[in-house]
Motif scaffolding. Structure first.
Motif, PDB file in Angstrom:
ATOM      1  N   ALA A  37       0.842  -1.204   0.000  1.00  0.00           N
ATOM      2  CA  ALA A  37       0.000   0.000   0.000  1.00  0.00           C
ATOM      3  C   ALA A  37       0.873   1.249   0.000  1.00  0.00           C
ATOM      4  O   ALA A  37       0.953   1.964   1.001  1.00  0.00           O
ATOM      5  N   PRO A  38       1.546   1.543  -1.109  1.00  0.00           N
ATOM      6  CA  PRO A  38       2.470   2.687  -1.125  1.00  0.00           C
ATOM      7  C   PRO A  38       1.781   4.028  -0.901  1.00  0.00           C
ATOM      8  O   PRO A  38       2.345   4.919  -0.268  1.00  0.00           O
ATOM      9  N   ARG A  39       0.543   4.195  -1.402  1.00  0.00           N
ATOM     10  CA  ARG A  39      -0.135   5.480  -1.225  1.00  0.00           C
ATOM     11  C   ARG A  39      -0.484   5.719   0.230  1.00  0.00           C
ATOM     12  O   ARG A  39      -0.331   6.834   0.744  1.00  0.00           O
ATOM     13  N   THR A  40      -0.951   4.692   0.890  1.00  0.00           N
ATOM     14  CA  THR A  40      -1.275   4.827   2.309  1.00  0.00           C
ATOM     15  C   THR A  40      -0.026   5.151   3.117  1.00  0.00           C
ATOM     16  O   THR A  40      -0.040   6.037   3.986  1.00  0.00           O
ATOM     17  N   MET A  41       1.046   4.450   2.837  1.00  0.00           N
ATOM     18  CA  MET A  41       2.289   4.683   3.584  1.00  0.00           C
ATOM     19  C   MET A  41       2.866   6.062   3.300  1.00  0.00           C
ATOM     20  O   MET A  41       3.487   6.673   4.177  1.00  0.00           O
ATOM     21  N   ALA A  42       2.665   6.564   2.078  1.00  0.00           N
ATOM     22  CA  ALA A  42       3.242   7.859   1.716  1.00  0.00           C
ATOM     23  C   ALA A  42       2.681   8.988   2.562  1.00  0.00           C
ATOM     24  O   ALA A  42       3.334  10.031   2.719  1.00  0.00           O
ATOM     25  N   TRP A  43       1.489   8.799   3.131  1.00  0.00           N
ATOM     26  CA  TRP A  43       0.925   9.829   3.996  1.00  0.00           C
ATOM     27  C   TRP A  43       1.818  10.110   5.199  1.00  0.00           C
ATOM     28  O   TRP A  43       1.786  11.207   5.774  1.00  0.00           O
ATOM     29  N   GLY A  44       2.597   9.127   5.612  1.00  0.00           N
ATOM     30  CA  GLY A  44       3.441   9.306   6.790  1.00  0.00           C
ATOM     31  C   GLY A  44       4.756  10.006   6.524  1.00  0.00           C
ATOM     32  O   GLY A  44       5.496  10.311   7.465  1.00  0.00           O
ATOM     33  N   LEU A  45       5.068  10.299   5.253  1.00  0.00           N
ATOM     34  CA  LEU A  45       6.355  10.912   4.937  1.00  0.00           C
ATOM     35  C   LEU A  45       6.428  12.379   5.360  1.00  0.00           C
ATOM     36  O   LEU A  45       7.485  12.858   5.771  1.00  0.00           O
ATOM     37  N   VAL A  46       5.303  13.093   5.248  1.00  0.00           N
ATOM     38  CA  VAL A  46       5.325  14.527   5.557  1.00  0.00           C
ATOM     39  C   VAL A  46       5.625  14.789   7.036  1.00  0.00           C
ATOM     40  O   VAL A  46       6.579  15.523   7.357  1.00  0.00           O
ATOM     41  N   PRO A  47       4.860  14.217   7.968  1.00  0.00           N
ATOM     42  CA  PRO A  47       5.207  14.461   9.379  1.00  0.00           C
ATOM     43  C   PRO A  47       6.568  13.888   9.755  1.00  0.00           C
ATOM     44  O   PRO A  47       7.268  14.464  10.595  1.00  0.00           O
ATOM     45  N   ALA A  48       6.955  12.766   9.131  1.00  0.00           N
ATOM     46  CA  ALA A  48       8.280  12.214   9.418  1.00  0.00           C
ATOM     47  C   ALA A  48       9.371  13.167   8.953  1.00  0.00           C
ATOM     48  O   ALA A  48      10.400  13.320   9.617  1.00  0.00           O
ATOM     49  N   GLY A  49       9.150  13.812   7.807  1.00  0.00           N
ATOM     50  CA  GLY A  49      10.135  14.772   7.311  1.00  0.00           C
ATOM     51  C   GLY A  49      10.265  15.974   8.225  1.00  0.00           C
ATOM     52  O   GLY A  49      11.377  16.467   8.481  1.00  0.00           O
ATOM     53  N   ILE A  50       9.130  16.461   8.734  1.00  0.00           N
ATOM     54  CA  ILE A  50       9.165  17.605   9.655  1.00  0.00           C
ATOM     55  C   ILE A  50       9.925  17.243  10.921  1.00  0.00           C
ATOM     56  O   ILE A  50      10.785  17.999  11.406  1.00  0.00           O
ATOM     57  N   ALA A  51       9.619  16.060  11.478  1.00  0.00           N
ATOM     58  CA  ALA A  51      10.305  15.627  12.699  1.00  0.00           C
ATOM     59  C   ALA A  51      11.786  15.378  12.435  1.00  0.00           C
ATOM     60  O   ALA A  51      12.621  15.614  13.309  1.00  0.00           O
ATOM     61  N   ALA A  52      12.124  14.905  11.226  1.00  0.00           N
ATOM     62  CA  ALA A  52      13.524  14.623  10.907  1.00  0.00           C
ATOM     63  C   ALA A  52      14.354  15.902  10.870  1.00  0.00           C
ATOM     64  O   ALA A  52      15.546  15.882  11.213  1.00  0.00           O
ATOM     65  N   ILE A  53      13.750  17.002  10.454  1.00  0.00           N
ATOM     66  CA  ILE A  53      14.477  18.286  10.451  1.00  0.00           C
ATOM     67  C   ILE A  53      14.880  18.667  11.870  1.00  0.00           C
ATOM     68  O   ILE A  53      16.010  19.079  12.137  1.00  0.00           O
ATOM     69  N   ILE A  54      13.927  18.489  12.798  1.00  0.00           N
ATOM     70  CA  ILE A  54      14.232  18.788  14.206  1.00  0.00           C
ATOM     71  C   ILE A  54      15.270  17.814  14.747  1.00  0.00           C
ATOM     72  O   ILE A  54      16.210  18.208  15.452  1.00  0.00           O
ATOM     73  N   LEU A  55      15.115  16.526  14.411  1.00  0.00           N
ATOM     74  CA  LEU A  55      16.091  15.529  14.843  1.00  0.00           C
ATOM     75  C   LEU A  55      17.479  15.856  14.299  1.00  0.00           C
ATOM     76  O   LEU A  55      18.480  15.758  15.019  1.00  0.00           O
TER      77      LEU A  55
END
Length: 274
Positions: A37-55
């Motif tokens: 389910a790549p489309r479903t999983m892709a929804w999680g990339l945006v918040p993960a990217g935001i958190a990764a900047i802080i990390l």
């Protein structure tokens, strides 16, 4: 779109190592959800990217301060330029980076789950979509879950600080210090990550609070730690943390479904081990 989760067999009672290996495989099941389910999983990339900047900012700050901190400690113990001075400086620097990694990885996970609550809940809900024993509705409003999540994050963050200090001190032990510090960080950090990443699937099973999650996972601690430690290690790989965050969220649901006490497993195997 509904995602049909893979069937997870119930493991017979065995060694803690075997249970930890089963937990680690749950992360791989989460990774395979990218294929299903790549489309479903892709929804999680945006918040993960935001958190990764802080990390990333935290990690850069830790790396920048590790050398000067090690130099400062070594200067007060040994003469500059001596072998003990160089060794102590390196040990302090490595310990500081390890402690920072433990705190920052947990903070990243909690922050990503908080920022991306609707997205990661969707991933988890899709994996549970074919389970008739679960309610379709969430047990509490999103805003209440968010407030509770912030409070729980703060409580566990306070716990990661002393754990980070333990890893820092272990790093000073000659020969085996670095290995011991890594094992402690991965194990204890893995437990904290498992508590965070199972929040959504457990809440749909009526297990809402942090205390309830601890009680639910306590009987399967080795499996939970195996899963969380696998997440911890993969998050250390440069560039992998963003893509792995949705997989970790999916793996948390797979972990819950693998537990003998899960409602879906009781329906599928009523005589399985409890």
């Amino acid at each position: 779109m509904r995602v049909v989760p893979p069937v997870v067999p119930i493991a017979a009672a065995g060694s803690a190592l075997k249970e930890a290996a089963i937990g680690a495989r749950m992360l791989w099941r989460g990774v395979m959800t990218w294929k299903a389910a790549p489309r479903t999983m892709a929804w999680g990339l945006v918040p993960a990217g935001i958190a990764a900047i802080i990390l990333g900012a935290v990690v850069v700050a830790a790396l920048a301060s590790a050398g000067p901190a090690g130099e400062w400690v070594a200067d007060r113990a040994f003469a500059d330029g001596s072998l003990p001075h160089g060794l102590l400086r390196a040990v302090v620097a490595v310990g500081l980076v390890g402690a920072a990694a433990l705190v920052s990885i947990y903070t990243f996970t909690a922050l990503a789950l908080l920022v991306g609550q609707p997205f990661f809940e969707r991933i988890s809900r899709e994996l549970d979509a074919n389970d008739p024993t679960l309610d379709a509705e969430d047990p509490e409003p999103w805003w209440r879950a968010a407030l509770r999540g912030v409070a729980e994050w703060a409580r566990l963050l306070l716990l990661t600080v002393p754990l980070g200090l333990v890893a820092f001190v272990l790093g000073w032990v000659p020969l085996v210090g670095a290995v011991a510090a890594f094992v402690v960080s991965a194990s204890l950090g893995g437990w904290l990550l498992a508590l965070e990443l199972t929040a959504y699937p457990l809440s749909r099973r009526g297990i809402v609070t942090l205390a309830q999650r601890r009680a639910a996972l306590r009987g399967h601690r080795a499996r939970a730690i195996g899963f969380g430690a696998a997440v911890f290690v993969t998050f250390l790989v440069p560039g992998a943390v963003v893509a792995m965050m949705p997989a970790a969220a999916a793996g948390g649901t797979a972990l819950v479904r693998s537990l003998p006490a899960d409602p879906a497993r009781r329906v599928a195997a009523p005589h399985g081990p409890r």
